[in-house]
Design a protein around this motif. Structure first.
Motif, PDB file in Angstrom:
ATOM      1  N   ASN A  29      -5.002 -18.608 -17.422  1.00 50.17           N
ATOM      2  CA  ASN A  29      -5.555 -17.248 -17.379  1.00 50.17           C
ATOM      3  C   ASN A  29      -4.923 -16.377 -16.295  1.00 50.17           C
ATOM      4  OD1 ASN A  29      -7.269 -17.977 -19.445  1.00 50.17           O
ATOM      5  ND2 ASN A  29      -9.006 -18.417 -18.088  1.00 50.17           N
ATOM      6  N   ALA A  30      -4.450 -17.003 -15.234  1.00 50.25           N
ATOM      7  CA  ALA A  30      -3.901 -16.231 -14.102  1.00 50.25           C
ATOM      8  C   ALA A  30      -2.687 -15.398 -14.500  1.00 50.25           C
ATOM      9  CB  ALA A  30      -3.537 -17.166 -12.950  1.00 50.25           C
ATOM     10  N   TYR A  31      -2.033 -15.780 -15.607  1.00 52.77           N
ATOM     11  CA  TYR A  31      -0.812 -15.071 -16.023  1.00 52.77           C
ATOM     12  C   TYR A  31      -1.023 -14.163 -17.233  1.00 52.77           C
ATOM     13  CZ  TYR A  31       1.116 -18.300 -12.700  1.00 52.77           C
ATOM     14  OH  TYR A  31       1.357 -18.973 -11.543  1.00 52.77           O
ATOM     15  N   GLU A  32      -2.297 -13.947 -17.606  1.00 56.99           N
ATOM     16  CA  GLU A  32      -2.561 -13.036 -18.726  1.00 56.99           C
ATOM     17  C   GLU A  32      -2.608 -11.588 -18.259  1.00 56.99           C
ATOM     18  OE1 GLU A  32      -5.959 -14.661 -20.741  1.00 56.99           O
ATOM     19  OE2 GLU A  32      -4.769 -16.291 -21.588  1.00 56.99           O
ATOM     20  N   ASP A  33      -2.433 -10.664 -19.212  1.00 57.99           N
ATOM     21  CA  ASP A  33      -2.470  -9.245 -18.849  1.00 57.99           C
ATOM     22  C   ASP A  33      -3.783  -8.880 -18.182  1.00 57.99           C
ATOM     23  OD1 ASP A  33       0.057  -8.560 -19.811  1.00 57.99           O
ATOM     24  OD2 ASP A  33      -0.680  -8.249 -21.850  1.00 57.99           O
ATOM     25  N   GLY A  34      -3.721  -8.109 -17.140  1.00 54.45           N
ATOM     26  CA  GLY A  34      -4.881  -7.613 -16.415  1.00 54.45           C
ATOM     27  C   GLY A  34      -4.431  -6.350 -15.712  1.00 54.45           C
ATOM     28  N   PRO A  35      -4.993  -6.046 -14.557  1.00 53.47           N
ATOM     29  CA  PRO A  35      -4.479  -4.900 -13.804  1.00 53.47           C
ATOM     30  C   PRO A  35      -2.955  -5.010 -13.628  1.00 53.47           C
ATOM     31  CG  PRO A  35      -6.530  -5.670 -12.837  1.00 53.47           C
ATOM     32  CD  PRO A  35      -6.191  -6.642 -13.931  1.00 53.47           C
ATOM     33  N   LEU A  36      -2.450  -6.213 -13.400  1.00 53.47           N
ATOM     34  CA  LEU A  36      -1.001  -6.462 -13.467  1.00 53.47           C
ATOM     35  C   LEU A  36      -0.684  -7.028 -14.842  1.00 53.47           C
ATOM     36  CD1 LEU A  36      -0.178  -8.307 -10.096  1.00 53.47           C
ATOM     37  CD2 LEU A  36       0.357  -5.931 -10.657  1.00 53.47           C
ATOM     38  N   SER A  37       0.455  -6.687 -15.378  1.00 53.29           N
ATOM     39  CA  SER A  37       0.855  -7.239 -16.675  1.00 53.29           C
ATOM     40  C   SER A  37       1.184  -8.720 -16.534  1.00 53.29           C
ATOM     41  CB  SER A  37       2.089  -6.496 -17.193  1.00 53.29           C
ATOM     42  OG  SER A  37       3.194  -6.804 -16.361  1.00 53.29           O
ATOM     43  N   GLY A  38       1.036  -9.460 -17.627  1.00 55.36           N
ATOM     44  CA  GLY A  38       1.432 -10.861 -17.640  1.00 55.36           C
ATOM     45  C   GLY A  38       2.900 -11.004 -17.253  1.00 55.36           C
ATOM     46  N   LYS A  39       3.710 -10.049 -17.699  1.00 57.41           N
ATOM     47  CA  LYS A  39       5.146 -10.078 -17.379  1.00 57.41           C
ATOM     48  C   LYS A  39       5.371 -10.059 -15.865  1.00 57.41           C
ATOM     49  CE  LYS A  39       9.411  -7.457 -18.097  1.00 57.41           C
ATOM     50  NZ  LYS A  39      10.068  -6.277 -18.697  1.00 57.41           N
ATOM     51  N   THR A  40       4.679  -9.167 -15.181  1.00 57.42           N
ATOM     52  CA  THR A  40       4.817  -9.093 -13.715  1.00 57.42           C
ATOM     53  C   THR A  40       4.324 -10.375 -13.068  1.00 57.42           C
ATOM     54  OG1 THR A  40       4.609  -6.695 -13.671  1.00 57.42           O
ATOM     55  CG2 THR A  40       4.059  -7.846 -11.636  1.00 57.42           C
TER      56      THR A  40
ATOM     57  N   VAL B 209       0.847  -1.196   0.000  1.00 60.97           N
ATOM     58  CA  VAL B 209       0.000   0.000   0.000  1.00 60.97           C
ATOM     59  C   VAL B 209       0.884   1.248   0.000  1.00 60.97           C
ATOM     60  CG1 VAL B 209      -1.543   1.354   1.501  1.00 60.97           C
ATOM     61  CG2 VAL B 209      -2.052  -1.062   0.999  1.00 60.97           C
ATOM     62  N   GLN B 210       1.920   1.225   0.810  1.00 60.93           N
ATOM     63  CA  GLN B 210       2.813   2.373   0.940  1.00 60.93           C
ATOM     64  C   GLN B 210       3.602   2.648  -0.337  1.00 60.93           C
ATOM     65  OE1 GLN B 210       4.820   2.314   4.805  1.00 60.93           O
ATOM     66  NE2 GLN B 210       6.506   3.453   3.870  1.00 60.93           N
ATOM     67  N   THR B 211       3.973   1.586  -1.055  1.00 57.23           N
ATOM     68  CA  THR B 211       4.756   1.774  -2.286  1.00 57.23           C
ATOM     69  C   THR B 211       3.852   2.033  -3.489  1.00 57.23           C
ATOM     70  OG1 THR B 211       4.867  -0.636  -2.570  1.00 57.23           O
ATOM     71  CG2 THR B 211       6.756   0.429  -1.527  1.00 57.23           C
ATOM     72  N   GLY B 212       2.542   2.101  -3.269  1.00 52.12           N
ATOM     73  CA  GLY B 212       1.655   2.600  -4.323  1.00 52.12           C
ATOM     74  C   GLY B 212       0.901   1.580  -5.164  1.00 52.12           C
ATOM     75  N   TRP B 213       0.876   0.331  -4.775  1.00 51.46           N
ATOM     76  CA  TRP B 213       0.075  -0.628  -5.532  1.00 51.46           C
ATOM     77  C   TRP B 213      -1.410  -0.329  -5.325  1.00 51.46           C
ATOM     78  CZ3 TRP B 213       2.155  -3.398  -9.196  1.00 51.46           C
ATOM     79  CH2 TRP B 213       3.508  -3.776  -9.103  1.00 51.46           C
ATOM     80  N   ARG B 214      -2.186  -0.418  -6.397  1.00 50.00           N
ATOM     81  CA  ARG B 214      -3.629  -0.190  -6.331  1.00 50.00           C
ATOM     82  C   ARG B 214      -4.345  -1.500  -5.984  1.00 50.00           C
ATOM     83  NH1 ARG B 214      -5.685   0.327 -10.891  1.00 50.00           N
ATOM     84  NH2 ARG B 214      -3.829  -0.232 -12.103  1.00 50.00           N
ATOM     85  N   ASP B 215      -5.568  -1.377  -5.474  1.00 48.82           N
ATOM     86  CA  ASP B 215      -6.341  -2.562  -5.078  1.00 48.82           C
ATOM     87  C   ASP B 215      -6.450  -3.595  -6.200  1.00 48.82           C
ATOM     88  OD1 ASP B 215      -6.700  -1.530  -2.597  1.00 48.82           O
ATOM     89  OD2 ASP B 215      -8.837  -1.126  -2.792  1.00 48.82           O
ATOM     90  N   GLU B 216      -6.782  -3.139  -7.405  1.00 48.25           N
ATOM     91  CA  GLU B 216      -6.999  -4.081  -8.503  1.00 48.25           C
ATOM     92  C   GLU B 216      -5.731  -4.882  -8.808  1.00 48.25           C
ATOM     93  OE1 GLU B 216      -8.411  -1.184  -8.292  1.00 48.25           O
ATOM     94  OE2 GLU B 216     -10.408  -2.070  -8.102  1.00 48.25           O
ATOM     95  N   GLU B 217      -4.597  -4.212  -8.684  1.00 47.34           N
ATOM     96  CA  GLU B 217      -3.322  -4.896  -8.909  1.00 47.34           C
ATOM     97  C   GLU B 217      -3.067  -5.925  -7.810  1.00 47.34           C
ATOM     98  OE1 GLU B 217      -0.882  -1.293 -11.112  1.00 47.34           O
ATOM     99  OE2 GLU B 217      -1.191  -1.198  -8.947  1.00 47.34           O
ATOM    100  N   LEU B 218      -3.387  -5.541  -6.584  1.00 49.97           N
ATOM    101  CA  LEU B 218      -3.173  -6.476  -5.466  1.00 49.97           C
ATOM    102  C   LEU B 218      -4.119  -7.678  -5.586  1.00 49.97           C
ATOM    103  CD1 LEU B 218      -2.589  -3.901  -2.585  1.00 49.97           C
ATOM    104  CD2 LEU B 218      -0.893  -5.399  -3.668  1.00 49.97           C
ATOM    105  N   TYR B 219      -5.350  -7.437  -6.018  1.00 45.06           N
ATOM    106  CA  TYR B 219      -6.273  -8.565  -6.199  1.00 45.06           C
ATOM    107  C   TYR B 219      -5.719  -9.537  -7.254  1.00 45.06           C
ATOM    108  CZ  TYR B 219      -9.689  -5.486  -3.870  1.00 45.06           C
ATOM    109  OH  TYR B 219     -10.344  -4.648  -2.980  1.00 45.06           O
ATOM    110  N   ASP B 220      -5.109  -8.974  -8.288  1.00 47.39           N
ATOM    111  CA  ASP B 220      -4.524  -9.803  -9.336  1.00 47.39           C
ATOM    112  C   ASP B 220      -3.367 -10.651  -8.790  1.00 47.39           C
ATOM    113  OD1 ASP B 220      -5.527 -10.091 -11.893  1.00 47.39           O
ATOM    114  OD2 ASP B 220      -3.989  -8.877 -12.855  1.00 47.39           O
ATOM    115  N   ALA B 221      -2.615 -10.051  -7.875  1.00 47.96           N
ATOM    116  CA  ALA B 221      -1.526 -10.804  -7.224  1.00 47.96           C
ATOM    117  C   ALA B 221      -2.110 -11.871  -6.295  1.00 47.96           C
ATOM    118  CB  ALA B 221      -0.618  -9.847  -6.446  1.00 47.96           C
TER     119      ALA B 221
END
Lengths: 117, 117, 117, 117, 117, 117
Positions: free
Chosen positions: D35-46, C72-84
């Protein structure tokens, strides 16, 4: 060439390659790892036995091989090592058995080596 | 009532309940577990330290508490236990840190108890 | 006092206690751990996300809380974290679900905090 | 034939066989995994980098090989991958070292391939 | 309010929150997870027992609670569940014991509930 | 000689060697392990399936091979085993996939054997 020698050669080759990569964090980790088994309030000998049991319950054959060689070198006797194997088996359960087989085989090879020296 | 006492009471209560269930396999396992830490080629004291490090790398707080109490009782000194914590930390990595915190706290509580005795 | 604050206070208290113990190996490990998440060829921000996913698949709630606060502090957005979270769930399986619940709750608490600031 | 090619051939052969089995749950899991590794809020690369670190701390060589090939293909540079290796090493501890050796070797083979193309 | 009820409420609340997040991958995973325990070539009842033993050897209390409730509901008797606990204990080792205590307690609470119904 | 035969021969050889070592704790553990899969409140057949799924989520190929041979011998059909594989996959996640490949291959080899008998 025995299985242990193959492991040792591969281990040395890849450790050299990792050293070449020269990542400061990775190099420091390797140092920390080496230092963790040196004499301190606990003897290095005792710490190798701790490393062996940790490797068995975490089920890592390469780590088991490494620590058995160290345990043999620091003077642990077979009966003592079997007793440590038993602790690992009881803590980790039957899933540890394939690694117990591996450990027993490695110990036998390590003892054969000692007799050849 | 301190955290350790709560753990011991719950542990005793549930072990009694498990004994009551009277499953032959489970009872034998509990016996095997107790016997694994008795004096043999390795001393019970050494085996408790093995059990502690195995518990830390497998990240089980209840098991850590149990083995720290046993380690204190069998005469390990703080500096020796810290050295064992360090082996567990290096083998198991930063994921062990929350359990290192727990172990250090448990050890402090166990020492306070000793002084009250 | 929210759950996160309790975790942070306990974490700080016990880290101070561990520092006081003054074991050279443990202290170096803590340094190595801190340094692993600093900017390098990969940004610290990216490394925090790696730490988060590693913590989720290894199923350590304290580690998850720590890395979510850092993410959160380094700037990741919710949608990105959900993807992780999703990558962690697929890699680690349904056994990760209780830790996914924990992670989602922690993230919500962390965002509430941000709004209060 | 290099080790990576053998892995890829076996992986393909057995994935085909699993597909043939035609279990709806297993097939959906494989889809979910892809599908978990496709581009989304996070890139597939990440996400490939997340998958790699998760595979390292969970100590699965086949998974490491797969994700390294994907990481190379999505454009991660060696220095960045070494930095990710370091996070995995610190989180997972020395038990990860045999898998670090494997990962470094796989990355070297993958780069040789790129030069041959 | 008993421990099981607290777990169920928290589980429901957070599952609702996760549903709200509306990540397609996570939602599909939850579906896949639900479907995995439905009647097929193996009965749902058998699959719940598989899920229980998997949860015990992976040492996840929340997962154990969930599957015990399902096992009770699908009609497994106590003696059968104790036999499954024993398999988990032997496979997973003494590190499973704290989770065995938890499982036995949960089963007792679940049976009390049944009598109140 | 097929892969399964090699595993069985090595397993037998090392189990004999372990028996020769004659450590009372280890021998009792092996007995306990054997007894855990005998008919009781749960049938031996059901317990072998539990052992198989436990082995898959704990990701131990040797254990998987052993339990698949037992599952085939106790009469589980392919479709039922695939359903159990699916539970293991969902519980354990994509990290189980390499072991799913291994399990499917082992099952195919075991069926070929049956046809030769």
């Amino acid at each position: 060439m025995d299985r242990l020698k193959q492991f040792e050669d591969y281990r040395q080759k890849m450790n050299d390659r990792i050293f070449e990569i020269d990542h400061i964090g990775i190099k420091r980790f390797f140092n920390l790892d080496t230092n963790a088994y040196e004499d301190g309030p606990l003897s290095g000998k005792t710490k190798e036995l701790l490393g062996l049991v940790a490797s068995m319950v975490l089920r890592c054959n390469d780590c088991i091989d490494y620590h058995i060689l160290q345990c043999v070198q620091t003077g642990w006797r077979d009966e003592e090592l079997y007793d440590a194997f038993n602790v690992a088996l009881v803590v980790g359960g039957s899933i540890v058995i394939p690694h117990l087989r591996h450990a027993v085989e490695t110990l036998d090879v390590a003892r054969e080596r000692q007799q050849l020296d």
